[in-house]
Scaffold this motif. Structure first.
Motif, PDB file in Angstrom:
ATOM      1  N   ALA A 130     -12.009 -16.149  24.182  1.00 13.92           N
ATOM      2  CA  ALA A 130     -11.252 -17.020  23.287  1.00 13.92           C
ATOM      3  C   ALA A 130     -11.009 -16.271  21.984  1.00 13.92           C
ATOM      4  O   ALA A 130     -11.912 -15.614  21.462  1.00 13.92           O
ATOM      5  CB  ALA A 130     -12.029 -18.299  23.020  1.00 13.92           C
ATOM      6  N   LEU A 131      -9.802 -16.366  21.457  1.00 12.90           N
ATOM      7  CA  LEU A 131      -9.446 -15.652  20.230  1.00 12.90           C
ATOM      8  C   LEU A 131      -8.993 -16.635  19.160  1.00 12.90           C
ATOM      9  O   LEU A 131      -8.399 -17.673  19.448  1.00 12.90           O
ATOM     10  CB  LEU A 131      -8.324 -14.640  20.490  1.00 12.90           C
ATOM     11  N   GLY A 132      -9.256 -16.280  17.915  1.00 11.64           N
ATOM     12  CA  GLY A 132      -8.804 -17.087  16.791  1.00 11.64           C
ATOM     13  C   GLY A 132      -8.677 -16.243  15.539  1.00 11.64           C
ATOM     14  O   GLY A 132      -9.009 -15.046  15.543  1.00 11.64           O
ATOM     15  N   THR A 133      -8.190 -16.845  14.480  1.00 13.73           N
ATOM     16  CA  THR A 133      -8.097 -16.159  13.186  1.00 13.73           C
ATOM     17  C   THR A 133      -8.659 -17.059  12.101  1.00 13.73           C
ATOM     18  O   THR A 133      -8.563 -18.285  12.170  1.00 13.73           O
ATOM     19  CB  THR A 133      -6.643 -15.779  12.820  1.00 13.73           C
ATOM     20  N   VAL A 134      -9.231 -16.426  11.105  1.00 15.23           N
ATOM     21  CA  VAL A 134      -9.697 -17.100   9.890  1.00 15.23           C
ATOM     22  C   VAL A 134      -9.265 -16.231   8.727  1.00 15.23           C
ATOM     23  O   VAL A 134      -9.678 -15.063   8.638  1.00 15.23           O
ATOM     24  CB  VAL A 134     -11.224 -17.281   9.882  1.00 15.23           C
ATOM     25  N   SER A 135      -8.447 -16.774   7.844  1.00 14.13           N
ATOM     26  CA  SER A 135      -7.864 -15.955   6.778  1.00 14.13           C
ATOM     27  C   SER A 135      -7.850 -16.698   5.457  1.00 14.13           C
ATOM     28  O   SER A 135      -7.645 -17.915   5.422  1.00 14.13           O
ATOM     29  CB  SER A 135      -6.434 -15.561   7.156  1.00 14.13           C
ATOM     30  N   ASN A 136      -8.035 -15.947   4.392  1.00 15.86           N
ATOM     31  CA  ASN A 136      -7.861 -16.503   3.053  1.00 15.86           C
ATOM     32  C   ASN A 136      -6.416 -16.401   2.577  1.00 15.86           C
ATOM     33  O   ASN A 136      -6.071 -16.935   1.524  1.00 15.86           O
ATOM     34  CB  ASN A 136      -8.768 -15.782   2.043  1.00 15.86           C
ATOM     35  N   GLY A 137      -5.571 -15.708   3.314  1.00 17.20           N
ATOM     36  CA  GLY A 137      -4.167 -15.555   2.942  1.00 17.20           C
ATOM     37  C   GLY A 137      -3.304 -16.648   3.541  1.00 17.20           C
ATOM     38  O   GLY A 137      -3.799 -17.606   4.140  1.00 17.20           O
ATOM     39  N   PHE A 138      -1.971 -16.493   3.394  1.00 18.02           N
ATOM     40  CA  PHE A 138      -1.083 -17.532   3.937  1.00 18.02           C
ATOM     41  C   PHE A 138       0.068 -16.939   4.751  1.00 18.02           C
ATOM     42  O   PHE A 138       1.193 -17.418   4.734  1.00 18.02           O
ATOM     43  CB  PHE A 138      -0.564 -18.464   2.827  1.00 18.02           C
ATOM     44  N   ALA A 139      -0.248 -15.889   5.513  1.00 18.62           N
ATOM     45  CA  ALA A 139       0.754 -15.339   6.424  1.00 18.62           C
ATOM     46  C   ALA A 139       1.048 -16.354   7.532  1.00 18.62           C
ATOM     47  O   ALA A 139       0.170 -17.108   7.958  1.00 18.62           O
ATOM     48  CB  ALA A 139       0.261 -14.036   7.021  1.00 18.62           C
ATOM     49  N   ASP A 140       2.286 -16.358   7.995  1.00 22.74           N
ATOM     50  CA  ASP A 140       2.742 -17.298   9.021  1.00 22.74           C
ATOM     51  C   ASP A 140       2.713 -16.585  10.379  1.00 22.74           C
ATOM     52  O   ASP A 140       3.581 -15.767  10.681  1.00 22.74           O
ATOM     53  CB  ASP A 140       4.162 -17.767   8.676  1.00 22.74           C
ATOM     54  N   LEU A 141       1.718 -16.903  11.201  1.00 29.58           N
ATOM     55  CA  LEU A 141       1.578 -16.213  12.479  1.00 29.58           C
ATOM     56  C   LEU A 141       2.695 -16.548  13.454  1.00 29.58           C
ATOM     57  O   LEU A 141       3.016 -15.745  14.336  1.00 29.58           O
ATOM     58  CB  LEU A 141       0.226 -16.544  13.102  1.00 29.58           C
ATOM     59  N   GLU A 142       3.294 -17.722  13.335  1.00 30.17           N
ATOM     60  CA  GLU A 142       4.459 -18.046  14.165  1.00 30.17           C
ATOM     61  C   GLU A 142       5.607 -17.103  13.838  1.00 30.17           C
ATOM     62  O   GLU A 142       6.232 -16.536  14.744  1.00 30.17           O
ATOM     63  CB  GLU A 142       4.888 -19.501  13.931  1.00 30.17           C
TER      64      GLU A 142
END
Length: 242
Positions: A130-142
């Protein structure tokens, strides 16, 4: 790839969480381009601001504003919007221009060049973990085109807490249905990512793409130069459980 000693749990790895900036793409060229585009936009639409400010002085204003409210350390979008609104108003420009300016900046902020290893490695990893992301930034992965690889993506500005707070790591684990001890976090920041994840009970891999030295007192569970090395390390972890 280096694998320093670790006191982290040796539970089988079921999930991998990723940082974004300087882990999946280099952030400095993205920000330089985005801030340059924003400045040129301000030159056209709010010339009184650019008559008094450079890109560097606007950054200094923003960093000073960050110190005035703990929220701004969590919500970097709100910080930028507030700083723009403040400087527009101060120089007699329409503060409502901040909305359009931030739309432009946000699009540029999500125009990134992925490191070459990212797409093939994520394809391989998501077939088994299972993969996920946790970020303090606000990049739009879509917009970036990576969203489909991840079962969960948590951004600090929406969650309300930021790394290294354990709550943001635990929320991602909960969303994927895994325990922290079954999860590896991969990031470039030694305090926010490595120490933060380990203190939350996860294993932490330092993504050291730029050949930095490891300071004393910090012990990642592994050090990788790219996601191919990460994949090899994860294979070794799985083999040790067999």
């Amino acid at each position: 790839m280096n694998t320093p000693p670790s006191s982290a749990s040796r539970a089988a790895v079921k999930a991998v969480l990723f940082d974004l900036d300087d882990t999946l793409w280099a952030i400095e060229p993205v920000l330089v381009r985005a801030e340059g585009l924003l400045y040129e936009w301000l030159r056209r639409h709010a010339p009184k601001v650019t008559a008094r400010h450079s890109v560097a002085s606007l950054r200094e204003r923003r960093m000073a504003l960050m110190q005035t409210d703990p929220l701004y350390r969590i919500d970097l979008w709100k910080l930028r919007h507030a700083a723009l609104t403040e400087v527009l108003r101060e120089h007699g420009e329409d503060p409502a221009l901040a909305d359009e300016a931030m739309a432009l900046f946000s699009e540029a902020r999500s125009t990134v060049a992925l490191f070459d290893d990212v797409e093939p490695a994520l394809q391989r990893l998501k077939a088994r973990l299972a993969l996920g992301t946790v970020s303090n930034g606000f990049a739009d992965l879509e917009r970036i085109g990576l969203a489909s690889h991840f079962g969960v993506s948590i951004a600090a500005h929406r969650f309300g807490r930021a790394k290294p707070d354990a709550a943001i790591f635990h929320a991602a684990c909960d969303a994927l249905g895994v325990a922290p001890a079954e999860t590896v976090y991969v990031g470039d920041d030694l305090q926010l990512d490595i120490q933060g994840a380990q203190q939350a009970g996860l294993r932490a891999v330092w993504m050291n793409r730029f050949g930095r030295d490891l300071p004393a007192g910090i012990a990642p569970d592994a050090i990788c130069r790219d996601l191919h090395e990460l994949h090899a390390w994860l294979d070794a972890q799985a083999a040790s459980q067999a």
